[in-house]
Design a protein around this motif. Structure first.
Motif, PDB file in Angstrom:
ATOM      1  N   ASP A   1       0.862  -1.053   0.178  1.00 54.10           N
ATOM      2  CA  ASP A   1      -0.091   0.084   0.043  1.00 54.10           C
ATOM      3  C   ASP A   1       0.931   1.454   0.144  1.00 54.10           C
ATOM      4  O   ASP A   1       1.995   1.374   0.828  1.00 54.10           O
TER       5      ASP A   1
ATOM      6  N   LEU B   1      -5.230   9.405  -0.591  1.00 57.43           N
ATOM      7  CA  LEU B   1      -5.603   8.346  -1.372  1.00 57.43           C
ATOM      8  C   LEU B   1      -4.606   7.061  -0.913  1.00 57.43           C
ATOM      9  O   LEU B   1      -3.508   7.217  -0.749  1.00 57.43           O
TER      10      LEU B   1
ATOM     11  N   VAL C   1      -3.278   3.634  -2.163  1.00 57.41           N
ATOM     12  CA  VAL C   1      -3.110   2.890  -3.477  1.00 57.41           C
ATOM     13  C   VAL C   1      -2.615   1.708  -3.117  1.00 57.41           C
ATOM     14  O   VAL C   1      -1.364   1.620  -2.912  1.00 57.41           O
TER      15      VAL C   1
ATOM     16  N   VAL D   1      -0.501  -0.199 -10.521  1.00 55.25           N
ATOM     17  CA  VAL D   1      -1.571   0.272  -9.597  1.00 55.25           C
ATOM     18  C   VAL D   1      -2.769  -0.814  -9.708  1.00 55.25           C
ATOM     19  O   VAL D   1      -3.555  -0.783 -10.734  1.00 55.25           O
TER      20      VAL D   1
ATOM     21  N   TRP E   1      -7.472   2.185  -5.825  1.00 53.05           N
ATOM     22  CA  TRP E   1      -7.151   3.220  -4.895  1.00 53.05           C
ATOM     23  C   TRP E   1      -8.368   3.419  -4.412  1.00 53.05           C
ATOM     24  O   TRP E   1      -9.393   3.246  -4.784  1.00 53.05           O
TER      25      TRP E   1
END
Length: 113
Positions: free
Chosen positions: A36, A83, A85, A92, A95
């Motif tokens: 994360d 955020l 993510v 990615v 999110w």
């Protein structure tokens, strides 16, 4: 001869997955860990055609280590929002918006309120 060419192609493909880091290779590379990352929406995104917005922001993980993150959104995101993510290397996965108080302490020190 054909087996040598095929073998070289397979070796080249495996090497590119393991040693070249980009969104595509990181997504399928089993050696790239998920983590994360946290970002603050402090820059405008780049509007894409036919739609969507591309953001490149400075973020950090829960240990406070900084890294640049690039991701897409269907439109403009709220300014100064935080955020979380979910990443796998440069890829990615997802999110979500989070509150400042829910950020890890080391992230709070990196991303000022």
């Amino acid at each position: 001869m054909f087996s040598i060419i095929v073998g070289a192609g397979v070796i080249a493909a495996i090497c590119s997955i393991l040693f070249i880091h980009n969104e595509i290779t990181d997504r399928i590379n089993p050696l790239v860990p998920r983590q994360d990352m946290y970002v603050q929406m402090n820059r405008d995104g780049q509007h894409l055609k036919p739609g969507g917005t591309k953001y490149t922001l400075d973020g950090c993980n829960k240990s406070g280590e900084k890294s640049e993150i690039t991701f897409l959104a269907s439109g403009d995101l709220r300014k100064n929002a935080y955020l979380k993510v979910n990443t796998k290397g440069k890829y990615v996965e997802t999110w979500e918006e989070v509150q400042y108080k829910d950020l890890p302490k080391k992230v709070q020190s990196q991303l000022k309120q």
